[in-house]
Enzyme design. Structure first.
Site, PDB file in Angstrom:
ATOM      1  N   LYS A  20      81.933 -99.975  52.770  1.00  0.00           N
ATOM      2  CA  LYS A  20      81.806-100.715  51.565  1.00  0.00           C
ATOM      3  C   LYS A  20      82.830-101.215  50.750  1.00  0.00           C
ATOM      4  O   LYS A  20      84.212-100.927  51.307  1.00  0.00           O
ATOM      5  CB  LYS A  20      81.129 -99.525  50.780  1.00  0.00           C
ATOM      6  CG  LYS A  20      79.807 -98.859  51.265  1.00  0.00           C
ATOM      7  CD  LYS A  20      79.333 -97.781  50.132  1.00  0.00           C
ATOM      8  CE  LYS A  20      77.965 -97.006  50.925  1.00  0.00           C
ATOM      9  NZ  LYS A  20      77.284 -96.315  49.760  1.00  0.00           N
ATOM     10  N   TYR A  60      69.541-102.317  50.294  1.00  0.00           N
ATOM     11  CA  TYR A  60      69.392-100.909  49.746  1.00  0.00           C
ATOM     12  C   TYR A  60      67.502-101.199  48.940  1.00  0.00           C
ATOM     13  O   TYR A  60      67.368-100.375  48.322  1.00  0.00           O
ATOM     14  CB  TYR A  60      70.170-100.799  48.623  1.00  0.00           C
ATOM     15  CG  TYR A  60      71.444-100.141  48.913  1.00  0.00           C
ATOM     16  CD1 TYR A  60      71.338 -98.785  49.917  1.00  0.00           C
ATOM     17  CD2 TYR A  60      72.558-100.697  48.947  1.00  0.00           C
ATOM     18  CE1 TYR A  60      72.511 -98.455  50.403  1.00  0.00           C
ATOM     19  CE2 TYR A  60      73.855-100.344  49.228  1.00  0.00           C
ATOM     20  CZ  TYR A  60      73.692 -99.037  49.952  1.00  0.00           C
ATOM     21  OH  TYR A  60      74.969 -98.706  50.509  1.00  0.00           O
ATOM     22  N   PHE A  68      69.774 -95.484  40.041  1.00  0.00           N
ATOM     23  CA  PHE A  68      71.366 -96.122  40.402  1.00  0.00           C
ATOM     24  C   PHE A  68      71.247 -97.370  41.013  1.00  0.00           C
ATOM     25  O   PHE A  68      72.166 -97.705  41.378  1.00  0.00           O
ATOM     26  CB  PHE A  68      72.100 -94.769  41.014  1.00  0.00           C
ATOM     27  CG  PHE A  68      71.280 -94.562  42.270  1.00  0.00           C
ATOM     28  CD1 PHE A  68      71.520 -95.055  43.404  1.00  0.00           C
ATOM     29  CD2 PHE A  68      70.368 -93.334  42.386  1.00  0.00           C
ATOM     30  CE1 PHE A  68      70.737 -94.790  44.650  1.00  0.00           C
ATOM     31  CE2 PHE A  68      69.871 -93.007  43.498  1.00  0.00           C
ATOM     32  CZ  PHE A  68      70.248 -93.711  44.791  1.00  0.00           C
ATOM     33  N   ARG A  96      76.033 -90.361  61.147  1.00  0.00           N
ATOM     34  CA  ARG A  96      76.004 -89.817  59.817  1.00  0.00           C
ATOM     35  C   ARG A  96      76.749 -88.561  59.832  1.00  0.00           C
ATOM     36  O   ARG A  96      77.216 -88.140  58.640  1.00  0.00           O
ATOM     37  CB  ARG A  96      74.415 -89.416  59.765  1.00  0.00           C
ATOM     38  CG  ARG A  96      73.408 -90.605  59.707  1.00  0.00           C
ATOM     39  CD  ARG A  96      73.587 -91.124  58.197  1.00  0.00           C
ATOM     40  NE  ARG A  96      72.963 -90.389  57.236  1.00  0.00           N
ATOM     41  CZ  ARG A  96      72.743 -90.606  55.713  1.00  0.00           C
ATOM     42  NH1 ARG A  96      72.740 -92.057  55.543  1.00  0.00           N
ATOM     43  NH2 ARG A  96      72.221 -89.919  54.863  1.00  0.00           N
ATOM     44  N   THR A 102      75.896 -87.450  51.563  1.00  0.00           N
ATOM     45  CA  THR A 102      75.940 -88.705  50.520  1.00  0.00           C
ATOM     46  C   THR A 102      76.763 -88.488  49.516  1.00  0.00           C
ATOM     47  O   THR A 102      77.725 -89.297  48.825  1.00  0.00           O
ATOM     48  CB  THR A 102      74.386 -88.952  49.866  1.00  0.00           C
ATOM     49  OG1 THR A 102      73.610 -89.152  51.061  1.00  0.00           O
ATOM     50  CG2 THR A 102      74.381 -89.935  48.934  1.00  0.00           C
ATOM     51  N   ARG A 113      83.498 -89.135  54.398  1.00  0.00           N
ATOM     52  CA  ARG A 113      83.390 -88.665  52.958  1.00  0.00           C
ATOM     53  C   ARG A 113      84.210 -87.420  52.446  1.00  0.00           C
ATOM     54  O   ARG A 113      84.713 -87.606  51.379  1.00  0.00           O
ATOM     55  CB  ARG A 113      82.052 -88.883  52.685  1.00  0.00           C
ATOM     56  CG  ARG A 113      81.216 -90.219  52.493  1.00  0.00           C
ATOM     57  CD  ARG A 113      79.899 -90.059  52.490  1.00  0.00           C
ATOM     58  NE  ARG A 113      79.148 -91.676  52.389  1.00  0.00           N
ATOM     59  CZ  ARG A 113      77.964 -91.694  52.631  1.00  0.00           C
ATOM     60  NH1 ARG A 113      76.935 -90.680  52.962  1.00  0.00           N
ATOM     61  NH2 ARG A 113      77.280 -92.885  52.454  1.00  0.00           N
ATOM     62  N   ASN A 123      81.411 -94.221  47.639  1.00  0.00           N
ATOM     63  CA  ASN A 123      81.536 -93.070  48.898  1.00  0.00           C
ATOM     64  C   ASN A 123      81.936 -93.931  50.166  1.00  0.00           C
ATOM     65  O   ASN A 123      81.725 -93.504  51.405  1.00  0.00           O
ATOM     66  CB  ASN A 123      80.406 -92.362  49.005  1.00  0.00           C
ATOM     67  CG  ASN A 123      79.404 -92.948  49.094  1.00  0.00           C
ATOM     68  OD1 ASN A 123      78.953 -94.192  49.319  1.00  0.00           O
ATOM     69  ND2 ASN A 123      78.063 -92.148  49.121  1.00  0.00           N
ATOM     70  N   HIS A 126      78.746 -96.542  54.706  1.00  0.00           N
ATOM     71  CA  HIS A 126      77.285 -96.700  54.805  1.00  0.00           C
ATOM     72  C   HIS A 126      77.085 -96.240  56.200  1.00  0.00           C
ATOM     73  O   HIS A 126      77.609 -96.948  57.112  1.00  0.00           O
ATOM     74  CB  HIS A 126      76.643 -97.741  54.504  1.00  0.00           C
ATOM     75  CG  HIS A 126      75.040 -98.003  54.878  1.00  0.00           C
ATOM     76  ND1 HIS A 126      74.235 -97.380  54.278  1.00  0.00           N
ATOM     77  CD2 HIS A 126      74.586 -98.500  55.942  1.00  0.00           C
ATOM     78  CE1 HIS A 126      73.012 -97.645  54.780  1.00  0.00           C
ATOM     79  NE2 HIS A 126      73.167 -98.155  55.944  1.00  0.00           N
ATOM     80  N   GLU A 137      68.071-102.378  59.844  1.00  0.00           N
ATOM     81  CA  GLU A 137      69.604-102.723  59.150  1.00  0.00           C
ATOM     82  C   GLU A 137      70.500-103.905  60.120  1.00  0.00           C
ATOM     83  O   GLU A 137      71.041-104.799  59.650  1.00  0.00           O
ATOM     84  CB  GLU A 137      70.419-101.586  58.860  1.00  0.00           C
ATOM     85  CG  GLU A 137      69.789-101.024  57.680  1.00  0.00           C
ATOM     86  CD  GLU A 137      70.234 -99.722  57.219  1.00  0.00           C
ATOM     87  OE1 GLU A 137      71.250 -99.064  57.975  1.00  0.00           O
ATOM     88  OE2 GLU A 137      69.588 -98.757  56.267  1.00  0.00           O
TER      89      GLU A 137
HETATM   90  N1  UDP Z   1      74.051 -93.209  45.283  1.00  0.00           N
HETATM   91  C1  UDP Z   1      74.557 -93.222  43.921  1.00  0.00           C
HETATM   92  N2  UDP Z   1      73.810 -92.059  43.362  1.00  0.00           N
HETATM   93  C2  UDP Z   1      73.023 -91.021  43.875  1.00  0.00           C
HETATM   94  C3  UDP Z   1      72.485 -91.167  45.186  1.00  0.00           C
HETATM   95  C4  UDP Z   1      73.151 -92.457  45.800  1.00  0.00           C
HETATM   96  O1  UDP Z   1      75.269 -94.028  43.489  1.00  0.00           O
HETATM   97  O2  UDP Z   1      72.437 -90.366  43.038  1.00  0.00           O
HETATM   98  C5  UDP Z   1      74.462 -94.280  46.109  1.00  0.00           C
HETATM   99  C6  UDP Z   1      75.562 -94.038  47.105  1.00  0.00           C
HETATM  100  O3  UDP Z   1      76.719 -94.807  46.961  1.00  0.00           O
HETATM  101  C7  UDP Z   1      74.660 -93.897  48.478  1.00  0.00           C
HETATM  102  C8  UDP Z   1      73.900 -94.964  48.139  1.00  0.00           C
HETATM  103  O4  UDP Z   1      73.362 -94.967  46.775  1.00  0.00           O
HETATM  104  O5  UDP Z   1      75.509 -94.059  49.630  1.00  0.00           O
HETATM  105  C9  UDP Z   1      72.787 -95.116  49.160  1.00  0.00           C
HETATM  106  O6  UDP Z   1      71.915 -93.834  48.839  1.00  0.00           O
HETATM  107  P1  UDP Z   1      71.160 -92.841  49.912  1.00  0.00           P
HETATM  108  O7  UDP Z   1      70.292 -92.007  49.532  1.00  0.00           O
HETATM  109  O8  UDP Z   1      70.749 -93.879  51.255  1.00  0.00           O
HETATM  110  O9  UDP Z   1      72.668 -92.268  50.778  1.00  0.00           O
HETATM  111  P2  UDP Z   1      73.501 -92.458  52.038  1.00  0.00           P
HETATM  112  O10 UDP Z   1      72.445 -92.988  52.903  1.00  0.00           O
HETATM  113  O11 UDP Z   1      74.390 -93.501  51.974  1.00  0.00           O
HETATM  114  O12 UDP Z   1      73.926 -91.165  52.491  1.00  0.00           O
HETATM  115 MG    MG Z   2      70.731 -94.192  53.047  1.00  0.00          MG
END
Ligand code: UDP
Ligand code: MG
Length: 159
Positions: A20, A60, A68, A96, A102, A113, A123, A126, A137
Site C-alpha cells: 500500500k 475495496y 472507514f 495471509r 488486519t 504487519r 497496515n 494487502h 482481484e
Molecule cells: N481498515 C480500517 N479500519 C478498520 C478495518 C479495516 O481502516 O476498522 C482498513 C485496513 O487498512 C484493512 C482494509 O481496511 O487492511 C481492508 O479491510 P479488511 O477487513 O479487508 O482487512 P484485510 O483483508 O486488509 O486484513
Molecule cells: Mg480484505
C-alpha cells in the site's frame, strides 16, 4: 499453461498482494517482497502504479458500507502501490499468514504487519482473503499479458 488467475488448491494457486502507499513511502518494498520470496512463493506478475480513486473503490467494493471506506479509498489512492501476483501451494492462506492480522495490534511478531506497523489504517500491505477474492482481484489489477512464465530452480517442492 497456468490460467493467469491461478488454480486454487494446486501448486499453481495464485494470490493478489499489494504494498500500500504507506509501505512504498516507507521504503518497505524490498522487505515485503523478500518475505514472500524466501518462503518459496513465486512472483509471476508485478507493477508499480498510483491507483485512481475508481480503482481503489473497485478494489475495496466489498467494504463500501463500512464507516472507514471513504478514508480507505482516499488513502489507497494517495500514492504508489506495488501490485503483485504470487504463486504456490497454499499461497492464499499462507500469504495471509505472512501479512498478519488486519489490526497490527493483533498481528503477531513475525508477520509483516506484526513487525512493521502499528495502525489498522496504515497496515502497509494487502492480501486476498480467499480463492474467490484472489481470482477477482488478480483480474481486477492485471491482464493476461502481464504475467511471466518462468522456472524457479529452488527445490521448494518434492516433485
Ligand atoms: N481498515 C480500517 N479500519 C478498520 C478495518 C479495516 O481502516 O476498522 C482498513 C485496513 O487498512 C484493512 C482494509 O481496511 O487492511 C481492508 O479491510 P479488511 O477487513 O479487508 O482487512 P484485510 O483483508 O486488509 O486484513
Ligand atoms: Mg480484505
Amino acid at each position: 499453461k497456468t490460467p493467469f488467475q491461478g488454480v486454487p488448491g494446486t501448486k499453481n494457486e495464485r494470490t493478489f498482494i499489494a504494498i500500500k502507499p504507506d509501505g512504498t513511502a516507507r521504503g518497505l518494498i524490498g522487505e515485503i517482497i523478500h518475505r514472500f520470496e524466501r518462503k518459496g512463493y513465486k512472483l509471476v506478475a508485478i507493477k508499480i502504479l498510483h491507483p485512481t480513486k475508481e480503482q481503489a473503490e473497485a478494489h475495496y467494493a466489498d467494504l463500501s458500507s463500512k464507516p472507514f471506506f471513504n478514508g480507505l479509498v482516499k488513502f489507497f489512492s494517495s500514492g504508489a502501490i506495488v501490485a503483485m501476483v504470487w504463486e504456490g501451494k497454499g499461497v492464499i492462506k499462507g500469504g495471509r499468514s505472512l501479512v498478519g492480522a488486519t489490526d497490527p495490534a493483533q498481528s503477531l511478531p513475525g508477520s509483516i504487519r506484526g513487525d512493521l506497523c502499528v495502525e489498522v489504517g496504515r497496515n502497509i500491505v494487502h492480501g486476498s482473503d480467499g480463492p474467490e477474492s484472489a481470482q477477482h482481484e488478480i483480474k481486477l489489477w492485471f491482464k493476461e499479458n502481464e504475467f511471466a512464465e518462468w522456472n524457479s530452480i529452488q527445490p521448494v517442492y518434492e516433485n
